[in-house]
Design a protein around this motif. Structure first.
Motif, PDB file in Angstrom:
ATOM      1  N   GLY A   2      -8.798 -37.830  19.163  1.00  0.00           N
ATOM      2  CA  GLY A   2      -9.563 -36.600  19.637  1.00  0.00           C
ATOM      3  C   GLY A   2      -9.692 -35.574  18.639  1.00  0.00           C
ATOM      4  N   ASP A   3      -9.039 -35.896  17.615  1.00  0.00           N
ATOM      5  CA  ASP A   3      -9.470 -34.841  16.464  1.00  0.00           C
ATOM      6  C   ASP A   3      -9.755 -35.457  15.270  1.00  0.00           C
ATOM      7  OD1 ASP A   3      -9.786 -32.270  15.174  1.00  0.00           O
ATOM      8  OD2 ASP A   3      -7.689 -31.824  14.817  1.00  0.00           O
ATOM      9  N   ILE A  22      -0.092 -46.710  17.918  1.00  0.00           N
ATOM     10  CA  ILE A  22      -0.360 -46.087  19.357  1.00  0.00           C
ATOM     11  C   ILE A  22      -1.418 -45.000  19.523  1.00  0.00           C
ATOM     12  CG2 ILE A  22       0.806 -44.840  21.184  1.00  0.00           C
ATOM     13  CD1 ILE A  22       3.593 -45.800  19.782  1.00  0.00           C
ATOM     14  N   ASP A  23      -2.485 -45.167  19.825  1.00  0.00           N
ATOM     15  CA  ASP A  23      -3.574 -44.434  20.073  1.00  0.00           C
ATOM     16  C   ASP A  23      -3.454 -43.694  21.404  1.00  0.00           C
ATOM     17  OD1 ASP A  23      -5.824 -45.548  18.223  1.00  0.00           O
ATOM     18  OD2 ASP A  23      -5.503 -47.252  19.573  1.00  0.00           O
ATOM     19  N   ILE A  24      -3.533 -42.265  20.989  1.00  0.00           N
ATOM     20  CA  ILE A  24      -3.205 -41.161  22.041  1.00  0.00           C
ATOM     21  C   ILE A  24      -4.560 -40.282  22.456  1.00  0.00           C
ATOM     22  CG2 ILE A  24      -0.869 -40.714  21.318  1.00  0.00           C
ATOM     23  CD1 ILE A  24      -1.596 -38.221  20.331  1.00  0.00           C
ATOM     24  N   ASP A  25      -4.542 -39.746  23.490  1.00  0.00           N
ATOM     25  CA  ASP A  25      -5.419 -38.667  23.858  1.00  0.00           C
ATOM     26  C   ASP A  25      -5.113 -37.399  24.158  1.00  0.00           C
ATOM     27  OD1 ASP A  25      -8.025 -38.104  24.896  1.00  0.00           O
ATOM     28  OD2 ASP A  25      -7.640 -38.434  26.850  1.00  0.00           O
ATOM     29  N   ALA A  26      -5.616 -36.725  23.106  1.00  0.00           N
ATOM     30  CA  ALA A  26      -5.151 -35.253  23.334  1.00  0.00           C
ATOM     31  C   ALA A  26      -6.516 -34.337  23.271  1.00  0.00           C
ATOM     32  CB  ALA A  26      -4.279 -34.822  22.088  1.00  0.00           C
ATOM     33  N   PRO A  27      -6.416 -33.100  23.542  1.00  0.00           N
ATOM     34  CA  PRO A  27      -7.698 -32.324  23.629  1.00  0.00           C
ATOM     35  C   PRO A  27      -8.358 -32.021  22.238  1.00  0.00           C
ATOM     36  CG  PRO A  27      -5.982 -31.380  24.915  1.00  0.00           C
ATOM     37  CD  PRO A  27      -5.298 -32.333  24.261  1.00  0.00           C
ATOM     38  N   GLY A  28      -9.559 -32.228  22.167  1.00  0.00           N
ATOM     39  CA  GLY A  28     -10.096 -32.318  20.913  1.00  0.00           C
ATOM     40  C   GLY A  28     -11.840 -32.253  20.743  1.00  0.00           C
ATOM     41  N   PRO A  29     -12.468 -32.258  19.824  1.00  0.00           N
ATOM     42  CA  PRO A  29     -13.958 -32.430  19.960  1.00  0.00           C
ATOM     43  C   PRO A  29     -14.442 -33.811  19.973  1.00  0.00           C
ATOM     44  CG  PRO A  29     -13.237 -31.015  18.001  1.00  0.00           C
ATOM     45  CD  PRO A  29     -12.028 -31.693  18.508  1.00  0.00           C
ATOM     46  N   ALA A  30     -13.418 -34.881  20.107  1.00  0.00           N
ATOM     47  CA  ALA A  30     -13.806 -36.010  20.051  1.00  0.00           C
ATOM     48  C   ALA A  30     -12.709 -36.973  20.933  1.00  0.00           C
ATOM     49  CB  ALA A  30     -13.633 -37.124  18.674  1.00  0.00           C
TER      50      ALA A  30
END
Length: 491
Positions: free
Chosen positions: A304-305, A459-467
């Protein structure tokens, strides 16, 4: 001896990044003339492909005009766009060229402009006239404008994601231009669009739906009339009227064949549409899994970043989750872009105490800053040369950098927002992955080009970010609302 003009103006624009791209940001890759030839020689870049073509074809004389590239970020300012395009077009108007090769991305955004890459192509075509052979290379994540196919003699896109075939793509375009100049072929092309915006996280070409699409496109090329068939995943975070995936096919002389082949590729996209959309663990879940793993090192990837998707290297959630977990094994965080913190570290010196906050400096939209107290472990000038397969040999600069130690966690902080996809980035900071249990990196798929062999678990994670992963949560304004998954918001 035929004369070839070579130019580059490449940028991937993230509509949801709070950081604009001005002329100074293009100093990351800013060359022309003999300097450009020397820098690109031996690199796995499009510039490197141009040098290799000239070496293999001594009957051509090549001239490097402006070669400009910047790390993906927010839209390019109008002043920067006009300055770079103006320089390229002025040089082209001098005339005497037998062909033009232009390296573009295909997902550039410019303030107050509908489709920036199309505008570049249009201005180049106007400068060189309607008949001069004109070839373009494009990124696999280009948001294609169908009219480009009628403005160029030939175009082709990267086939690999991670993009380890930049050099080969340029060579392919130049080989076709050479044949066109000699009158051996008459390329004609067509661009077909998919009615969907795809997330790039599941767009790797080693496996999965994109690998199958690339294989299908390669199969089309067994027809000797088809010069190139390129699937394009599109850039997920470019809010533009031509957003979405698509396909570009060029053939020798048969426009109907180009159209039907491009439409067949898009139909193959459509058949696999659901497979591109996946879920990912949160930062807390990913960190916990990494710390439990018996295989080391583990890479935790905060896509995400990812700076190569327009991330800002400033979102805090991965670091917050990591420090809350209080790891008892060596962990590296790569990285935060924070010029002020770097200056404080250099003033303090190696071994000096340092405290403050990281993340949330540019925007609080993705989370509040994370407080820390630690020690300065290392200081660098920020210069290195890519050693991995992607953009191998290209010099990079992060500005001055620092490594901050907080318990078992080492945090890399840079002046400029670059990319941590290359092992030389870590080596610059004295980090050997063999000594690390967990590597927390702001990256995405390009990281895998060099690190798959170094990190047995990723390990791919999803966190708040521009992507961040879920495309429909972003405030698209220009993209057609009928595109999937945006049309779901209309229901």
């Amino acid at each position: 001896m035929p004369r070839l003009a070579i130019a580059r103006f490449s940028h991937e624009g993230n509509s949801f990044s709070p950081v604009p791209t001005g002329l100074p940001e293009f100093r990351r890759e800013w060359y022309r003339g003999q300097e450009a030839e020397a820098v690109y020689r031996g690199t796995t870049t499009e510039g490197g492909g141009a040098v290799a073509f000239l070496d293999a074809n001594p009957d051509w004389r090549g001239t490097f005009l402006r070669m400009a590239g910047a790390t993906p970020a927010g839209p390019v300012t109008r002043d920067a766009f006009e300055a770079i395009v103006g320089e390229i077009v002025d040089d082209l108007r001098d005339g005497g060229w037998d062909a033009v090769f232009l390296s573009l991305h295909g997902a550039m955004l410019v303030d107050g402009m509908d489709v920036a890459d199309t505008e570049i192509v249009r201005r180049v075509r106007e400068a060189i006239g309607p008949d001069l052979p004109f070839g373009v290379s494009l990124d696999l994540h280009a948001n294609l404008d169908p009219c480009i196919a009628d403005l160029v003699t030939f175009a082709a896109g990267f086939k690999e994601h991670p993009h380890t075939d930049m050099k080969e793509t340029a060579e392919r375009v130049l080989h076709v231009l050479d044949r066109a100049v000699k009158g051996e072929i008459r390329p004609v092309g067509h661009i077909a669009k998919l009615d969907a915006i795809l997330p790039s996280i599941n767009m790797r070409t080693a496996e999965g739906p994109m690998a199958e699409l690339e294989a299908f496109a390669r199969g089309l090329e067994f027809d000797p009339r088809i010069l190139d068939a390129s699937p394009f995943g599109g850039f997920s975070y470019g809010d533009t009227v031509v957003a979405g995936a698509g396909a570009l096919v060029f053939v020798d002389g048969d426009r109907d064949l180009a159209r039907s082949a491009a439409e067949r590729v898009v139909e193959e996209f459509r058949r696999r549409l659901d497979r591109f959309y996946i879920t990912l663990p949160s930062a807390e879940e990913g960190i916990a899994r990494a710390l439990r793993s018996e295989q080391r090192p583990v890479a935790v990837i905060d896509s995400g970043d990812n700076p190569l998707s327009g991330g800002i290297a400033d979102t805090p959630e991965m670091l917050r989750a990591l420090l809350a977990a209080e790891p008892e094994v060596p962990v590296v965080v790569a990285f935060f872009a924070d010029p002020g913190m770097v200056e404080r570290c250099h003033a303090s010196g190696v071994g000096g105490a340092i405290d403050g906050c990281l993340g949330g400096r540019i925007s609080r939209d993705f989370g509040a800053p994370v407080p820390f107290a630690g020690t300065v472990l290392r200081l660098t000038d920020g210069d290195y040369v890519n050693a991995g397969p992607m953009m191998h040999g290209l010099p990079m600069s992060l500005g001055r950098t620092a490594v901050i130690g907080v318990g078992q966690v080492s945090i890399i902080v840079t002046t400029a927002c670059g990319s941590a996809h290359d092992p030389a980035f870590l080596a610059l900071h004295g980090i050997d992955t063999a000594d690390v249990a967990v590597l927390c990196v702001k990256a995405k798929n390009h990281f895998r080009a060099a690190f798959t062999a170094l990190c047995p678990v990723m390990i791919d994670i999803d966190a708040p970010g521009p992507a961040a992963l879920e495309i429909s949560r972003f405030p698209f304004r220009l993209a057609p609302p009928t595109l999937y998954p945006l049309r779901n918001k209309m229901d």
